[in-house]
Design an enzyme around this catalytic site. Structure first.
Site, PDB file in Angstrom:
ATOM      1  N   MET A  22       4.815  19.638  -9.162  1.00  0.00           N
ATOM      2  CA  MET A  22       5.384  19.547 -10.501  1.00  0.00           C
ATOM      3  C   MET A  22       6.668  20.356 -10.564  1.00  0.00           C
ATOM      4  O   MET A  22       6.736  21.487 -10.089  1.00  0.00           O
ATOM      5  CB  MET A  22       4.379  20.057 -11.549  1.00  0.00           C
ATOM      6  CG  MET A  22       4.891  20.067 -12.964  1.00  0.00           C
ATOM      7  SD  MET A  22       5.396  18.427 -13.517  1.00  0.00           S
ATOM      8  CE  MET A  22       6.632  18.868 -14.739  1.00  0.00           C
ATOM      9  N   GLU A  74      11.676   9.876 -12.085  1.00  0.00           N
ATOM     10  CA  GLU A  74      10.876   9.781 -10.867  1.00  0.00           C
ATOM     11  C   GLU A  74      11.482   8.841  -9.826  1.00  0.00           C
ATOM     12  O   GLU A  74      11.398   9.106  -8.632  1.00  0.00           O
ATOM     13  CB  GLU A  74       9.444   9.347 -11.220  1.00  0.00           C
ATOM     14  CG  GLU A  74       8.719  10.312 -12.147  1.00  0.00           C
ATOM     15  CD  GLU A  74       8.617  11.728 -11.554  1.00  0.00           C
ATOM     16  OE1 GLU A  74       8.874  11.910 -10.353  1.00  0.00           O
ATOM     17  OE2 GLU A  74       8.282  12.654 -12.312  1.00  0.00           O
ATOM     18  N   HIS A 131      11.832  16.289  -3.389  1.00  0.00           N
ATOM     19  CA  HIS A 131      11.603  15.570  -4.655  1.00  0.00           C
ATOM     20  C   HIS A 131      11.655  16.530  -5.842  1.00  0.00           C
ATOM     21  O   HIS A 131      12.373  16.298  -6.820  1.00  0.00           O
ATOM     22  CB  HIS A 131      10.238  14.883  -4.586  1.00  0.00           C
ATOM     23  CG  HIS A 131       9.887  14.071  -5.789  1.00  0.00           C
ATOM     24  ND1 HIS A 131       9.893  12.700  -5.797  1.00  0.00           N
ATOM     25  CD2 HIS A 131       9.488  14.431  -7.041  1.00  0.00           C
ATOM     26  CE1 HIS A 131       9.540  12.252  -6.974  1.00  0.00           C
ATOM     27  NE2 HIS A 131       9.281  13.293  -7.758  1.00  0.00           N
ATOM     28  N   GLU A 132      10.899  17.611  -5.758  1.00  0.00           N
ATOM     29  CA  GLU A 132      10.812  18.527  -6.901  1.00  0.00           C
ATOM     30  C   GLU A 132      12.126  19.257  -7.146  1.00  0.00           C
ATOM     31  O   GLU A 132      12.498  19.503  -8.301  1.00  0.00           O
ATOM     32  CB  GLU A 132       9.673  19.533  -6.686  1.00  0.00           C
ATOM     33  CG  GLU A 132       8.305  18.904  -6.479  1.00  0.00           C
ATOM     34  CD  GLU A 132       7.943  17.862  -7.523  1.00  0.00           C
ATOM     35  OE1 GLU A 132       8.362  18.001  -8.692  1.00  0.00           O
ATOM     36  OE2 GLU A 132       7.242  16.903  -7.174  1.00  0.00           O
TER      37      GLU A 132
END
Length: 901
Positions: free
Chosen positions: A320, A377, A354-355
């Site tokens: 996250m 996303e 990604h994060e």
């Protein structure tokens, strides 16, 4: 992305008489009694003033001053929040979010903190909308700012959302507790009352009280720590930048960290439980490299002074992107050189990429509402590939990009798919937006790096772009991809010097001969940027297709044409009238005339068309006959993957003759490449990836040579009492073979229970689910449900692994039906875990009786199933499997008989 104005009608609430009633009345409440009951304040005539799921826009939060004190012994927390608000219409009401919180006191004062009265204001609750309304008898005036003060408390959540409890065990068996948060998409309201919608950005000043044996972390650095009273410290964190509530984070734990700095001076720290602290080094190296890369790539400085990454023992998703404090599942952050595989290394690298991409795209710029979560996303998923390719080129991440595209096509070719941008209002609908469509329906690298296709500094203000030498309307084009669901099928027919084109919606569940076909095709049209190559030149040709039918002049001299070069476009290609025979001939005679991506795409498209009923199965099987000549890992694994998928589906149907012949064919066809594999960790990333897959499948197919070697290695591991470090490329295969007898299975379960490496635990858990003993499989499911030896976070994966086992697919499905209410309580209805459980277990079914059983279960949970897109996806998948068997089983039988003669 720039935020746009949300068009919600203004609410004018100047007095109680003008307030809007909800469908049902909700009583005002005072501080709760010890039992938690709400007592009336003598204002019984008040009703909740707001009837919509989305909050009114007449009050804007500016700054939260939040104090939290979690007690890790009682597992409760208390807190207070002061929210500076900007009132934009005269009103008596403040409506905001709260879920599961006991509100003990609410007051409102103006900018000057007057009046200094501590008069308790009435608080009304609307649990179905997760909202509270606070009534002020004094009108709050438009254009003025006020401070809303709320005191509250709650138990730490038992699940994976809000402010929740997590635990870990030390090597001595001691259980230790921590408290962590996960707020995306709608769970900040479980930790403190707030305006819990992404467009309500505000600053946050956070204070956390804790015992001295713990540390606390939040989005910003600690600026001051002092003792509140004996045994209680308070950490005060710097004020944050403006951000959405779903990005707020805090953790109270006893973890250790490693720290470094980026080139621009950002402090980066990676945290883990003390005994797993040595596994944080690789993540620290990656995070520093990634932040340096992104600052240069985006040409925007990282806006915070620090970036923490922390491995949470109990974590439902992979990670996250909380701003400045990204949280991770242990398998997504920790890397143990002795037990982690090369795939684990790539996974950790991609997840961090990604994060950290989100720190700019998602955090700095944010979608206004969850219907456009794909902007977050999809971009972050794409940047995984860009960032890893730039910082760790040896990992060959580009070889995985096609899998992402193929995953999206698989989902999008079902009628149950959805447009990229879809309505989502309530929390269950919002959670379901985090799916394959939002993450994987991406565009190609070329679209980003070429100024002809996407935004550049010189073209940012324009709405027309060049493609194939022609101007195109980008808005009109993108609307066909964003606002309608599905993936196009481009049918190609050669007619002399011309290439005839036709586009349809590609569906794997409905045939053109079906009565529903015309209705399901009606209204679908894409603007498709086509690319193609021919044998006549090395040029990549381009053509923009905006109509249902079209044609391209390619010349008489062309002998073959390959459309969708390197799969840079999101569409499936069908070569009609002998076109597939031409592709098969080309691959057998000169497969290197096409790139590995083109070869992989041909294999993928062919078998997708087989499933959809556009191409006979034997044509697809003939196409991959060239694979004995193939030297590139990606097309090899693509072809092998389809054969394995067929095998695993047919073995669950007890078609003994077909299974036996398919096993013989796979082992004979791939004999040479199987025999070249070593039981080691040597070679390139691509070679190691192929080794793991080939040896795993060979052992599953009961290849004698493979089984003999795996048993010998496992015997050595047993002899060492589990202390022998196996080659990571083959450890999972060795464990899976070893798990077939009682002693091996029991030894593996014991090792699983004490292992400190999350990577090794994943390998062992998979191996345990390969047992042919249904009692052992049932025991694993019960352990997962209990949540002690096998954590609840791993239960959904465990169910899917058991379902993959031919002895376990009905066992897993019956387990899901029996424990449905418990699973929903653990994971929440719209979560990706519930979605994966539903789709994963039913995806193993392929008979009409199994289809009827799935339909019957969904009917029994009709109220819940009607809220879940996953239930329709599951039915589509089973129907697809049923049709595949009806159309292709005999073809497979005959083809194998002919091939094995």
């Amino acid at each position: 992305m720039v935020l746009v104005r949300l068009l919600v009608p203004s609410l004018f609430l100047m007095s109680l008489v003008e307030s809007q009633p909800t469908q049902s009345s909700h009583q005002a409440s005072s501080p709760p009694h010890p039992a938690g009951e709400q007592s009336p304040l003598g204002t019984d005539n008040l009703s909740f003033p707001w009837s919509r799921l989305r909050l009114p826009r007449y009050i804007i939060p500016l700054h939260y001053h939040l104090l939290l004190h979690p007690n890790l012994t009682s597992l409760r927390f208390t807190g207070s929040v002061q929210i500076q608000i900007d009132v934009q219409n005269n009103t008596n009401w403040v409506v905001l979010h709260s879920k599961g919180l006991q509100i003990s006191k609410a007051t409102i004062v103006d900018q000057n903190l007057a009046p200094p009265s501590d008069k308790v204001l009435p608080v009304l609750h609307n649990p179905s909308h997760e909202q509270i309304g606070i009534f002020s008898s004094r009108v709050l005036s438009s254009g003025q700012k006020y401070f809303l003060n709320i005191e509250f408390g709650a138990e730490l959540s038992e699940g994976f959302y809000g402010f929740y409890k997590s635990t870990y065990r030390t090597s001595t068996g001691e259980t230790r507790t921590l408290a962590s948060t996960h707020f995306e998409p709608t769970s900040a309201r479980m930790a403190f009352p707030c305006f819990d919608e992404p467009s309500f950005k505000a600053n946050f000043s956070i204070r956390i009280r804790r015992s001295p044996e713990y540390i606390s972390l939040s989005n910003m650095p600690v600026v001051k720590t002092f003792e509140v009273n004996s045994g209680v410290l308070e950490d005060q964190f710097d004020a944050s930048v403006k951000m959405s509530t779903y990005l707020v984070a805090f953790v109270v734990c006893d973890f250790k960290s490693v720290t470094a700095r980026t080139s621009s001076g950002v402090q980066v720290s990676v945290y883990a439980s003390p005994e797993k602290w040595p596994q944080t080094r690789y993540a620290l190296e990656v995070a520093v490299k990634m932040l340096d890369f992104y600052e240069e790539y985006f040409n925007i400085h990282y806006p915070l002074p620090k970036q923490d990454l922390i491995a949470i023992p109990d974590f439902q998703s992979g990670a996250m992107e909380n701003w400045g404090l990204t949280t991770y599942r242990e398998t997504s952050l920790l890397f143990d050189p002795l037990t982690s595989t090369i795939s684990d290394e790539l996974w950790v690298t991609m997840v961090i990429g990604h994060e950290l991409a989100h720190q700019w795209f998602g955090n700095l710029v944010t979608m206004e509402w969850w219907n456009d979560i794909w902007l977050n996303e999809g971009f972050a998923r794409y940047m995984e590939y860009i960032s890893v390719e730039a910082t760790y080129p040896d990992l060959k991440v580009e070889e995985y990009l096609l899998d992402t595209c193929f995953s999206a096509v698989g989902h999008d070719s079902l009628n149950s798919s959805r447009p990229i941008s879809s309505p989502a209002e309530n929390p269950t609908q919002i959670k379901q937006m985090f799916d394959t469509v939002s993450y994987d329906k991406t565009c190609s690298e070329e679209d980003f790096i070429s100024g002809k296709h996407c935004y550049s500094s010189s073209q940012a203000s324009k709405n027309a772009y060049l493609f194939a030498g022609e101007h195109m309307d980008l808005t009109a084009m993108m609307n066909t991809w964003i606002l309608q669901k599905g993936v196009p099928l481009v049918t190609v027919t050669r007619k002399g010097p011309n290439l005839l084109l036709r586009q349809d919606r590609f569906l794997r569940t409905v045939l053109p001969s079906d009565p529903l076909w015309a209705a399901l095709q009606h209204g679908f049209l894409w603007h498709i940027p086509l690319t193609y190559k021919t044998d006549a030149s090395g040029t990549i040709h381009r053509h923009l297709m905006t109509t249902h039918t079209d044609s391209i002049h390619i010349g008489e001299e062309v002998s073959w044409v390959k459309v969708n070069t390197d799969m840079t476009g999101y569409y499936v290609v069908h070569y009609e009238d002998g076109g597939w025979d031409e592709m098969t001939k080309l691959l057998r005679e000169n497969h290197t005339a096409l790139s590995y991506k083109d070869r992989t795409q041909l294999i993928h498209n062919a078998f997708q068309l087989v499933t959809a009923g556009h191409l006979p199965l034997n044509k697809g099987l003939d196409l991959i006959g060239y694979l004995q000549l193939e030297t590139h890992t990606v097309p090899l694994l693509q072809g092998l993957g389809y054969l394995e998928a067929f095998y695993r589906m047919i073995e669950k149907r007890n078609e003994l003759e077909v299974i036996s012949n398919l096993r013989r064919h796979i082992l004979r066809f791939f004999r040479a490449v199987i025999d070249r594999q070593t039981w080691s960790d040597g070679g390139s990333v691509s070679e190691r990836r192929l080794r793991s897959k080939l040896l795993s499948l060979a052992c599953h197919l009961e290849d004698p040579r493979c089984l003999e070697r795996a048993r010998a290695i496992f015997a050595d591991w047993l002899q060492s009492n589990g202390t022998l470090n196996l080659p990571t490329d083959v450890a999972e295969t060795v464990f899976s073979v070893g798990a077939q007898d009682d002693r091996g299975w029991a030894s593996l379960l014991h090792t699983y229970s004490i292992a400190l490496s999350a990577a090794q635990k994943s390998q062992i858990l998979f191996a345990l689910t390969c047992s042919r003993d249904t009692k052992k499989l049932h025991r694993l499911l019960e352990l997962g449900l209990e949540g002690k030896v096998i954590r609840s976070q791993d239960l959904s994966s465990l169910i899917l692994m058991v379902a993959r086992n031919p002895r376990g697919h009905h066992l897993a499905w019956n387990f899901v039906k029996k424990n449905w209410d418990t699973l929903v309580q653990k994971f929440e209805l719209g979560s990706f875990c519930i979605r994966n459980i539903i789709i994963g277990t039913t995806g193993q079914f392929s008979s009409p009786d199994e289809l009827a059983e799935v339909q019957s279960f969904f009917e029994s949970i009709k109220e819940q199933a009607s809220q879940l897109r996953a239930s329709q996806v599951a039915l589509d998948n089973v129907q697809k499997n049923v049709r595949w068997f009806q159309r292709n089983l005999e073809t497979m039988r005959n083809w194998l008989n002919k091939t094995l003669q």
